[in-house]
Design an enzyme around this catalytic site. Sequence first.
Site, PDB file in Angstrom:
ATOM      1  N   ASP A  69       0.846  -1.189   0.000  1.00  0.00           N
ATOM      2  CA  ASP A  69       0.000   0.000   0.000  1.00  0.00           C
ATOM      3  C   ASP A  69       0.880   1.237   0.000  1.00  0.00           C
ATOM      4  O   ASP A  69       1.968   1.238   0.593  1.00  0.00           O
ATOM      5  CB  ASP A  69      -0.869   0.047   1.263  1.00  0.00           C
ATOM      6  N   ASN A  77      -4.608  12.725  -1.280  1.00  0.00           N
ATOM      7  CA  ASN A  77      -5.846  13.130  -1.949  1.00  0.00           C
ATOM      8  C   ASN A  77      -6.500  14.311  -1.241  1.00  0.00           C
ATOM      9  O   ASN A  77      -6.972  15.261  -1.887  1.00  0.00           O
ATOM     10  CB  ASN A  77      -6.826  11.959  -1.998  1.00  0.00           C
ATOM     11  N   HIS A  82      -7.416  14.721  -6.059  1.00  0.00           N
ATOM     12  CA  HIS A  82      -7.369  13.382  -6.652  1.00  0.00           C
ATOM     13  C   HIS A  82      -6.484  13.323  -7.896  1.00  0.00           C
ATOM     14  O   HIS A  82      -5.931  12.268  -8.216  1.00  0.00           O
ATOM     15  CB  HIS A  82      -8.781  12.909  -6.982  1.00  0.00           C
ATOM     16  N   ASP A  86      -3.680  10.551  -8.480  1.00  0.00           N
ATOM     17  CA  ASP A  86      -3.502   9.723  -9.678  1.00  0.00           C
ATOM     18  C   ASP A  86      -2.048   9.747 -10.147  1.00  0.00           C
ATOM     19  O   ASP A  86      -1.503   8.713 -10.568  1.00  0.00           O
ATOM     20  CB  ASP A  86      -4.410  10.213 -10.802  1.00  0.00           C
ATOM     21  N   GLU A 112      -5.020   2.419  -3.865  1.00  0.00           N
ATOM     22  CA  GLU A 112      -3.576   2.616  -3.720  1.00  0.00           C
ATOM     23  C   GLU A 112      -2.875   1.304  -3.394  1.00  0.00           C
ATOM     24  O   GLU A 112      -1.766   1.292  -2.855  1.00  0.00           O
ATOM     25  CB  GLU A 112      -3.283   3.657  -2.632  1.00  0.00           C
TER      26      GLU A 112
END
Length: 218
Positions: A69, A77, A82, A86, A112
């Site tokens: 992770d 975020n 966001h 990305d 993630e």
Amino acid sequence: MLQQAGALLPEAEPYSEAWLQGIMDALCDLSSKDALTGLVNRRSFEMALAREVDRVARSGEPALLLVLDIDHFKAVNDTYGHAAGDLVIQAVAGALNQVVRPMDTVARVGGEEFAIVLPKCAAGFGATVAERLRERVAELRIEIASGQTLAVTVSLGGAFAPQWVRSSSLLWMERADRQLYRAKAEGRNRACLENQVDSLVSAEEKGMLFAVTQQESE
């Protein structure tokens, strides 16, 4: 030439083999690849994992599953948006691909979350590979739209498939997930692997093994 309403129209050209193959390849990519990163998606990864479980059971060769992770990804975020998230996911995906072998399968299995299956990876190399992946991500400097540069880390958990044993993808994932939880509990930005010698055959795996043995004897 075809005549229609007083006009001459060219005959329709048959679709070329290359064109049809291109369409088939594109559809295959859509169904098997993650759109954001280009990595294998969860569905295709689960199929690859099942094949590897079967191969290990038949060949006895070692195989390592890593799950990881991005640490504190929600904060990325929430703080930068966001779109920045990305970019972070794409950068991490690229870093993972740079470290693994062509024979390894790297997948994005969640927001993630990533997973990697490494065939023919001996216990003596597992920790080295996991640490190399962790270090490569930690070296990233990701420039986002605001002009800021972000650094991120990952936590990794790993487990070896039990050799010569009929296991399942779910049990293998559960073992790797337990090591990921341990990495997070110990402070993140680290890799925790289950020792191959500690990869004991579970009660579920024993039941699967005995069921196969009984079927073969019938």
